[in-house]
Design an enzyme around this catalytic site. Structure first.
Site, PDB file in Angstrom:
ATOM      1  N   GLY A   5       7.624   6.747   6.192  1.00 29.49           N
ATOM      2  CA  GLY A   5       6.767   7.483   5.260  1.00 29.49           C
ATOM      3  C   GLY A   5       7.462   8.655   4.591  1.00 29.49           C
ATOM      4  O   GLY A   5       6.843   9.428   3.870  1.00 29.49           O
ATOM      5  N   LYS A  39       4.657  12.275  -2.713  1.00 26.31           N
ATOM      6  CA  LYS A  39       5.461  11.131  -2.279  1.00 26.31           C
ATOM      7  C   LYS A  39       6.473  11.617  -1.241  1.00 26.31           C
ATOM      8  O   LYS A  39       7.119  12.647  -1.452  1.00 26.31           O
ATOM      9  CB  LYS A  39       6.173  10.553  -3.507  1.00 26.31           C
ATOM     10  CG  LYS A  39       6.995   9.325  -3.264  1.00 26.31           C
ATOM     11  CD  LYS A  39       7.409   8.733  -4.598  1.00 26.31           C
ATOM     12  CE  LYS A  39       8.393   7.591  -4.438  1.00 26.31           C
ATOM     13  NZ  LYS A  39       8.794   7.031  -5.728  1.00 26.31           N
ATOM     14  N   ARG A  56       3.978  14.017  -8.017  1.00 30.12           N
ATOM     15  CA  ARG A  56       4.019  13.377  -9.323  1.00 30.12           C
ATOM     16  C   ARG A  56       2.626  13.238  -9.922  1.00 30.12           C
ATOM     17  O   ARG A  56       1.624  13.185  -9.222  1.00 30.12           O
ATOM     18  CB  ARG A  56       4.754  12.042  -9.279  1.00 30.12           C
ATOM     19  CG  ARG A  56       4.050  10.931  -8.564  1.00 30.12           C
ATOM     20  CD  ARG A  56       4.882   9.637  -8.695  1.00 30.12           C
ATOM     21  NE  ARG A  56       4.315   8.547  -7.922  1.00 30.12           N
ATOM     22  CZ  ARG A  56       4.970   7.416  -7.663  1.00 30.12           C
ATOM     23  NH1 ARG A  56       6.190   7.235  -8.097  1.00 30.12           N
ATOM     24  NH2 ARG A  56       4.390   6.465  -6.964  1.00 30.12           N
ATOM     25  N   GLY A  65       0.859  -1.186   0.000  1.00 31.39           N
ATOM     26  CA  GLY A  65       0.000   0.000   0.000  1.00 31.39           C
ATOM     27  C   GLY A  65       0.889   1.226   0.000  1.00 31.39           C
ATOM     28  O   GLY A  65       2.103   1.107   0.184  1.00 31.39           O
ATOM     29  N   ARG A 112      -2.252  -0.378 -10.271  1.00 34.93           N
ATOM     30  CA  ARG A 112      -1.154  -1.246 -10.710  1.00 34.93           C
ATOM     31  C   ARG A 112      -1.656  -2.678 -10.785  1.00 34.93           C
ATOM     32  O   ARG A 112      -2.738  -2.996 -10.272  1.00 34.93           O
ATOM     33  CB  ARG A 112       0.014  -1.206  -9.721  1.00 34.93           C
ATOM     34  CG  ARG A 112      -0.355  -0.441  -8.570  1.00 34.93           C
ATOM     35  CD  ARG A 112       0.351  -0.318  -7.310  1.00 34.93           C
ATOM     36  NE  ARG A 112       0.210   1.050  -6.817  1.00 34.93           N
ATOM     37  CZ  ARG A 112       1.207   1.850  -6.558  1.00 34.93           C
ATOM     38  NH1 ARG A 112       2.427   1.418  -6.671  1.00 34.93           N
ATOM     39  NH2 ARG A 112       0.993   3.085  -6.165  1.00 34.93           N
ATOM     40  N   ASP A 126       3.812  -4.481  -8.141  1.00 31.79           N
ATOM     41  CA  ASP A 126       3.250  -3.249  -7.573  1.00 31.79           C
ATOM     42  C   ASP A 126       3.821  -2.019  -8.270  1.00 31.79           C
ATOM     43  O   ASP A 126       3.342  -0.911  -8.043  1.00 31.79           O
ATOM     44  CB  ASP A 126       3.496  -3.170  -6.066  1.00 31.79           C
ATOM     45  CG  ASP A 126       4.949  -3.401  -5.695  1.00 31.79           C
ATOM     46  OD1 ASP A 126       5.473  -4.476  -6.053  1.00 31.79           O
ATOM     47  OD2 ASP A 126       5.559  -2.524  -5.067  1.00 31.79           O
ATOM     48  N   ASN A 127       4.836  -2.209  -9.099  1.00 33.20           N
ATOM     49  CA  ASN A 127       5.410  -1.081  -9.810  1.00 33.20           C
ATOM     50  C   ASN A 127       5.072  -1.110 -11.294  1.00 33.20           C
ATOM     51  O   ASN A 127       5.722  -0.454 -12.100  1.00 33.20           O
ATOM     52  CB  ASN A 127       6.934  -1.059  -9.617  1.00 33.20           C
ATOM     53  CG  ASN A 127       7.308  -0.787  -8.170  1.00 33.20           C
ATOM     54  OD1 ASN A 127       6.538  -0.166  -7.433  1.00 33.20           O
ATOM     55  ND2 ASN A 127       8.456  -1.273  -7.753  1.00 33.20           N
ATOM     56  N   ARG A 135       4.338   5.689   1.827  1.00 32.16           N
ATOM     57  CA  ARG A 135       5.000   7.002   1.918  1.00 32.16           C
ATOM     58  C   ARG A 135       4.502   7.932   0.816  1.00 32.16           C
ATOM     59  O   ARG A 135       5.253   8.773   0.303  1.00 32.16           O
ATOM     60  CB  ARG A 135       6.503   6.854   1.821  1.00 32.16           C
ATOM     61  CG  ARG A 135       6.921   6.103   0.594  1.00 32.16           C
ATOM     62  CD  ARG A 135       8.360   6.246   0.285  1.00 32.16           C
ATOM     63  NE  ARG A 135       8.689   5.237  -0.711  1.00 32.16           N
ATOM     64  CZ  ARG A 135       9.731   5.277  -1.491  1.00 32.16           C
ATOM     65  NH1 ARG A 135      10.556   6.267  -1.398  1.00 32.16           N
ATOM     66  NH2 ARG A 135       9.956   4.323  -2.354  1.00 32.16           N
ATOM     67  N   ASP A 173       7.734   4.580 -10.644  1.00 29.93           N
ATOM     68  CA  ASP A 173       8.526   4.114  -9.532  1.00 29.93           C
ATOM     69  C   ASP A 173       9.999   4.085  -9.893  1.00 29.93           C
ATOM     70  O   ASP A 173      10.568   3.044 -10.217  1.00 29.93           O
ATOM     71  CB  ASP A 173       8.044   2.752  -9.009  1.00 29.93           C
ATOM     72  CG  ASP A 173       8.047   2.793  -7.490  1.00 29.93           C
ATOM     73  OD1 ASP A 173       9.085   3.172  -6.940  1.00 29.93           O
ATOM     74  OD2 ASP A 173       7.015   2.493  -6.868  1.00 29.93           O
TER      75      ASP A 173
END
Ligand code: AMP
Ligand code: MG
Length: 479
Positions: free
Chosen positions: A122, A109, A172, A87, A179, A249-250, A90, A259
């Site tokens: 984070g 981020k 960003r 999840g 994803r 996840d990326n 950060r 990422d």
């Protein structure tokens, strides 16, 4: 659906079941300072002056985040082949922003702890956020779809890694942060068909509305995402980009590169090139990126099996049939871009050997990937490597039989960059920037904004590093 008119943000993601997110507010930074503001991007996305002011006021702590329905996303993912619940630990979504009918996520981020932070703080370091800014904007300059960087904010507080470092946050923008891992979360963590259907329908509507008309939109989504990812990774191969951490996840469903942790660009051509300090087995090596994206797409397909077709056997058969096409699709996309690097704009399988042969010679000779292709593209910069001569004879002949050298050079110059973010220069630029000297960072960003055009007096940016720099260079998932 919660709406909010601070800088014109919306929150369509919050229409999903609430297991997909956690409402969160960014941390208050002691002395926030906007170090970089990407005016070109702000203009491109048509932020009004008022919107820019509101956004910068939020980032500077002049306005509170109180009225924003900001949130962190839940997801899961296969990290180096192992499944984990994850999840945004950060990062916090400030909101969605619409421009020309396209929705973009605006994410902060390095924004502090969330429900998903586990043991992390984070936070992010200034060097890592400047790195993401530089690399993502460079990818955009290279005409490769990527998340974009709008701003870097120094937070005024130290972040503790191996040593205390200056802290920062990055803003960003990306079409969506959904994803493969978001689907894995629905399929394997919540395990609810309703959640799976919700994220699938949402993704189709938001990213690929054209598949809604198809007889089987879920199959349409899978096919579309596969093709888009193939095209993306083929383009990484074109410029020598090594993502470095292609965990599921990326992998964005929108097929935008994102990422930017341990990514780097290859200098001398070798398919085994790896820079990431944690990638000891070379899982994410340059030449492994095709099998890995195939593996990642298989994980994506698995999540869709329960909804691809009411009968599981048919689901499997459908997915399998699509996967049987993967290698052909990959070859078409990969050789398509690689042939452009040697001047052919029609994708003819009889020419594939010409690409392979050249790469073999480059590998054996340790030739610089970028400079070799660029030298071939330019009459002014002939390439006099003796072992290349027999290959060049064959190439001249094939070009003459196609549309001729003038035409070939035009294509080559549009697909072979003069400038890439050379690792040694990136590191120097980042170290200088952290020490308060932005000169190299700005000059490097500047040549990388038009990397296919040779710019006077900028030869230094084309030089590969000393061999010993490259062989010992390591990148970090550095947070
Ligand atoms: P990444 O390597 O950036 O893809 O991150 C993998 C996972 O670790 C994600 O779920 C991140 O949110 C989480 N993560 C990375 N760094 C931190 C940090 N400093 N604090 C909390 N979570 C983090
Ligand atoms: Mg990540």
């Amino acid at each position: 659906m919660p709406q909010n008119n601070q800088p014109g943000f919306s929150y369509s993601y919050l229409s999903l079941p609430n297991t997909f997110y956690s409402l969160e507010k960014p941390a208050n930074f002691p002395t926030p300072d906007i170090m970089l503001w990407n005016r070109t991007l702000a203009e491109e996305k048509q932020f009004s002056n008022e919107q820019q002011k509101l956004l910068t006021d939020l980032l500077m702590g002049v306005q509170s985040y109180e009225n924003l329905s900001s949130f962190a996303q839940a997801y899961a993912g296969h990290q180096f082949g192992h499944f984990t619940k994850l999840g945004d630990g950060r990062a916090i979504m400030l909101g969605e922003y619409q421009n020309n009918g396209q929705i973009f996520d605006i994410q902060l981020k390095g924004s502090g702890r969330t429900l998903y932070s586990r043991n992390g703080d984070g936070k992010a370091t200034l060097k890592a956020m400047l790195r993401e800014y530089l690399m993502s904007e460079a990818m955009h300059g290279l005409n490769i779809t990527s998340s974009r960087s709008l701003a870097v904010i120094k937070t005024g507080e130290p972040v503790y890694r191996e040593s205390a470092q200056e802290g920062a946050a990055l803003v960003r923008m990306i079409k969506s942060h959904i994803r493969v891992g978001t689907f894995e979360y629905a399929a394997h963590i919540t395990g609810s068909i309703d959640d799976l259907k919700a994220i699938t329908n949402y993704s189709i509507k938001r990213l690929y509305p054209e598949v809604e008309q198809e007889e089987n939109p879920v199959a349409g989504l899978l096919k579309k995402v596969m093709q888009e990812q193939i095209d993306l990774v083929a383009n990484w191969m074109r410029v020598g980009f090594i993502h470095g951490v292609m965990n599921t996840d990326n992998v964005a469903l929108s097929a935008e590169t994102f990422d930017y942790g341990p990514c780097a660009f290859m200098n001398a051509y070798h398919p085994g090139t790896v820079y990431s300090s944690i990638d000891r087995d070379g899982r994410y090596a340059f030449g492994n990126q095709a099998p890995i994206i195939k593996w990642n797409m298989a994980r994506f397909a698995e999540t869709l099996l329960p909804i691809l077709h009411p009968e599981q056997e048919t689901s499997l058969r459908l997915a399998q049939a699509m996967f049987n096409e993967f290698d052909t699709q990959w070859n078409t996309a990969y050789y398509g871009v690689m042939l452009k690097k040697i001047g052919f704009d029609n994708n003819r399988p009889e020419l594939y050997a010409l690409v392979d042969e050249l790469l073999n010679i480059m590998q054996n000779r340790g030739l610089d990937y970028t400079n070799t292709f660029r030298a071939l593209s330019e009459e002014e910069r002939p390439l006099d490597d003796e072992p290349l001569k027999p290959w060049k004879e064959k190439w001249y002949k094939a070009v003459a039989e196609a549309k001729g050298m003038e035409h070939a050079r035009k294509i080559m110059k549009a697909h072979n960059p003069v400038y890439i973010p050379r690792n040694h220069l990136v590191e120097q630029a980042l170290d200088d920037a952290v020490n308060g000297d932005m000169d190299l960072f700005e000059r490097l960003s500047n040549v990388l904004s038009t990397p296919y055009t040779e710019q006077e007096g900028q030869e230094n940016f084309t030089k590969p590093p000393q061999t010993d720099f490259d062989s010992s260079y390591q990148t970090y998932c550095g947070t």
